[in-house]
Design a protein around this motif. Structure first.
Motif, short mmCIF file in Angstrom:
data_model
loop_
_atom_site.label_atom_id
_atom_site.label_comp_id
_atom_site.label_asym_id
_atom_site.label_seq_id
_atom_site.Cartn_x
_atom_site.Cartn_y
_atom_site.Cartn_z
N GLU A 53 0.84 -1.20 0.00
CA GLU A 53 0.00 0.00 0.00
C GLU A 53 0.88 1.25 0.00
N GLY A 67 -1.42 7.12 -1.79
CA GLY A 67 -2.35 6.17 -1.18
C GLY A 67 -3.23 5.47 -2.19
N ASP A 68 -3.24 5.94 -3.45
CA ASP A 68 -4.06 5.31 -4.48
C ASP A 68 -3.35 4.13 -5.14
N ILE A 69 -2.08 3.88 -4.77
CA ILE A 69 -1.36 2.74 -5.33
C ILE A 69 -1.48 1.54 -4.39
N TRP A 70 -2.11 0.49 -4.87
CA TRP A 70 -2.25 -0.76 -4.13
C TRP A 70 -1.79 -1.89 -5.04
N LYS A 103 2.58 1.49 -13.84
CA LYS A 103 2.36 2.61 -12.91
C LYS A 103 3.67 3.15 -12.34
#
Length: 231
Positions: A53, A67-70, A103
């Motif tokens: 995360e 925080g949008d990268i999982w 990404k």
């Protein structure tokens, strides 16, 4: 080559920092100062679902919240092997394209990655990734060895910085439920073995997540591992 003494000296200065967010920023700042990298992604890691995360990204231009990268790190071989072996890893060229995700490719000149696991004893609590390097950078075995050391020193510091009452954050029942989740038990299995309803199990999970100040059960398990409350 970066010495263990020099690294420890810089990390010890973090003890004077009281803000958790500032502490994370300085950890990445020291990393950028010591190693031939131009950016650093900081992730927390949860063994539940092998989840990475995003927390923050630090570059020479500033800080970005990610925080949008999982990620399920099992889909990213270089990160997965780094965490499994608890060693810093590096890949470039064709191997970079095979082992990572688009990404992480922020510009056309990005074609390599280094991953540094953040460890406390036998537990990996997070990791740092870099995809941009200084022009004269040479990532060899000696550099990877010091990067591995950095991850261990940071993990030890983060553990030390946790307050002594951390183990008392959750009730005995809440902690038992979270341990069973980490072991892979389902809500139904926990209800049967603990002789409580599935609804009660879910309530324990909900209150544990709230007390830990996290967003979901995966994050909660990662936080408990990070603090050394479960292992």
């Amino acid at each position: 080559m970066t010495s263990q003494y020099t690294l420890q000296h810089r990390i010890q200065k973090l003890e004077d920092v009281t803000s958790h967010e500032e502490r994370l920023f300085i950890i990445l700042e020291v990393y950028l100062d010591f190693y031939p990298v131009k950016n650093s992604y900081l992730f927390r890691f949860s063994p539940l679902g092998n989840l990475g995360e995003g927390i923050i990204l630090l570059t020479t231009g500033g800080i970005v919240h990610i925080g949008d990268i999982w990620d399920d790190i099992r889909t990213l071989p270089i990160i997965f092997s780094s965490i499994r072996e608890k060693k810093a890893k590096y890949c470039s060229g064709l191997e970079f394209l095979k082992q990572t995700s688009s990404k992480y490719i922020t510009s056309s000149n990005v074609n390599s990655m280094v991953v540094v696991p953040i460890c406390f004893r036998s537990v990996v609590i997070g990791y740092i990734c870099s995809t941009e390097f200084q022009d004269t950078a040479v990532i060899n075995d000696n550099v990877l060895s010091t990067l591995t050391l950095y991850g261990k020193l940071i993990g030890k510091f983060l553990k030390k910085s946790e307050s002594v009452e951390d183990s008392q954050v959750l009730s005995k029942r809440e902690l038992e439920v979270m341990k069973r989740i980490a072991w892979g038990e389902s809500t139904k299995e926990m209800g049967v073995s603990m002789e409580i309803s599935e609804l009660t199990v879910k309530q324990y999970v909900k209150t544990a997540i709230k007390k830990l100040g996290v967003q979901n059960r995966s994050h909660a398990i990662g936080e408990l591992f990070r603090r050394g409350i479960i292992s």
